[in-house]
Design an enzyme around this catalytic site. Structure first.
Site, short mmCIF file in Angstrom:
data_model
loop_
_atom_site.label_atom_id
_atom_site.label_comp_id
_atom_site.label_asym_id
_atom_site.label_seq_id
_atom_site.Cartn_x
_atom_site.Cartn_y
_atom_site.Cartn_z
N HIS A 1 -5.40 -6.63 3.15
CA HIS A 1 -4.05 -6.07 3.17
C HIS A 1 -3.30 -6.38 1.88
O HIS A 1 -2.65 -5.51 1.29
CB HIS A 1 -3.29 -6.61 4.38
CG HIS A 1 -2.00 -5.92 4.64
ND1 HIS A 1 -0.79 -6.42 4.19
CD2 HIS A 1 -1.70 -4.78 5.31
CE1 HIS A 1 0.18 -5.61 4.57
NE2 HIS A 1 -0.34 -4.61 5.25
N ASP B 1 0.80 -12.51 1.26
CA ASP B 1 -0.12 -11.69 2.04
C ASP B 1 -1.45 -12.43 2.20
O ASP B 1 -1.53 -13.62 1.93
CB ASP B 1 -0.30 -10.31 1.40
CG ASP B 1 -0.35 -9.20 2.43
OD1 ASP B 1 -1.25 -9.23 3.30
OD2 ASP B 1 0.51 -8.32 2.39
N SER C 1 4.02 -1.03 5.49
CA SER C 1 3.58 -1.99 4.48
C SER C 1 3.66 -1.40 3.08
O SER C 1 4.09 -2.05 2.12
CB SER C 1 2.14 -2.41 4.74
OG SER C 1 2.04 -3.30 5.81
#
Length: 388
Positions: free
Chosen positions: A196, A159, A352
């Site tokens: 994120h 990520d 996600s």
């Protein structure tokens, strides 16, 4: 580079793209917007090494090249070959493809990444019971056994960055960390938007401290891999590093806007042969466009991957979640509490976070039975699967 077309193969299909100012503007059979580089992705037989490939490429390009290994297995190798930008041409790709040592040649393409997060709430967030309080009774997750005295499990997250100074992540045992772009061991977020990975990590690893999210598997070890740009070469390297670092499950809470064959090749290879032949689970988020995923649309269309859609708070498929036969299982993904950058928290929605929960659940299965195969994991997930 002047305007021209560039031809190569993807999944045995001829692809022709228009190139202008080093940017790809269209692709046959659909739309693709990306950026071109001075690099080629080359798949070879397993016996081909970087030095023989370097000699081969220099003979065709009539110039010096630089070759770096991306992925190696007993079945095939992937390399990235840096050449002068003018050598990224249909002629060079065709001549390389015709060599007996070479199985596939593609330009190294930068695609748009969909991080599969939808809306978010931040600021002063009122803490609520962990989503596990509703997940566990509903799916009887507790039936997998106690994890306390079992073998350690390594979870890889690929990520955009991780800040382990956050109060809910400071306890995390980081087994390995690597930034594939900077080629360093520093995985801290750089840009303000790089939060994120922090949120995904909170869902899996968040400390049970009555402040933030109660992570699904706080005692697992983390392989943190920072990748913010969706170059094919970066994705191949990230997957390779995760596997070589000993990941028992890899979380990819994202997908790009198109699927390149080299990525599917490596996911398929690891799913079959990873974890010493047991099969390495690689988890992708289904995406948040509320539609049925089509063949080869993006990474969530890879059959060997574990693709996770989102449930809303009523345990129905969330309206934003992608769906269809490529989705293997659905986990909660609406307004989940998690960690944010700058030691903050927020509530987030998107596949996600469903993929993060699924990743933690898979890690718990492995912790309970290290010999479990990917086929057995998929079978257990099928028992959890909601209406598709």
């Amino acid at each position: 580079m002047c305007a021209q077309s560039l031809e190569f193969q993807n999944f045995s299909q001829d692809v022709e793209v228009d190139v202008s100012d080093d940017r790809l503007t269209s692709i046959e059979g659909g739309e693709l917007y990306g950026q071109l580089s001075n690099r080629l992705i080359i798949k070879t037989h397993s016996m081909t090494d970087k030095y023989s490939l370097e000699s081969l490429a220099e003979g065709i390009c009539d110039c010096r090249v630089q070759v770096s290994a991306l992925y190696a297995s007993p079945r095939f190798n992937y390399f990235v070959v840096s050449v002068p930008l003018e050598a990224v041409s249909t002629v060079v790709i065709k001549e390389l493809s015709e060599k007996s040592e070479v199985l596939l040649v593609q330009p190294d393409v930068l695609l748009i990444r969909n991080r599969s997060s939808q809306n978010e709430l931040s600021g002063n967030i009122q803490r609520e019971p962990s989503p596990l309080s509703s997940i566990m009774p509903f799916w009887n997750v507790q039936g997998i056994g106690q994890v306390g005295n079992t073998r350690e499990v390594r979870i890889a997250i690929i990520d955009d960055g991780f800040d382990f100074t956050h109060g809910d992540l400071s306890h995390v045992d980081v087994a390995f960390a690597y930034d594939v772009e900077r080629q360093s061991f520093d995985v801290m977020p750089i840009l303000p938007v790089d939060g994120h990975g922090q949120r995904v990590a909170g869902v899996i690893f968040g400390a049970h401290n009555n402040q933030g999210p109660d992570g699904i598997f706080t005692d697992a070890r983390l392989i943190a891999i920072r990748q913010t740009k969706q170059w094919t070469s970066h994705t191949l390297l990230a997957l390779s590093v995760a596997a070589r670092a000993g990941a028992e499950v890899i979380n990819c809470s994202w997908h790009s806007e198109s699927l390149m064959q080299p990525v599917a090749d490596i996911v398929n290879d690891l799913a079959k042969w990873g974890r010493a032949g047991r099969g390495l689970p690689i988890v992708f988020a289904a995406g948040n466009k509320g539609k049925v995923i089509s063949i080869n649309e993006h990474e969530a269309a890879i059959r060997s991957a574990i693709v996770v859609g989102a449930l809303d708070q009523s345990f129905q498929i969330a309206s934003f979640s992608n769906r269809g036969p490529f989705v293997d299982v659905y986990f909660p993904g609406s307004k989940l509490l998690s960690t944010n950058v700058n030691n903050k928290y927020g509530k987030y929605s998107g596949t996600s976070f469903s993929a993060a929960l699924a990743t933690g659940y898979i890690a718990l299965l492995i912790a309970s039975n290290y010999e479990i195969s990917l086929a057995e994991i998929n079978n257990k997930l099928s028992l959890l699967a909601w209406k598709k």
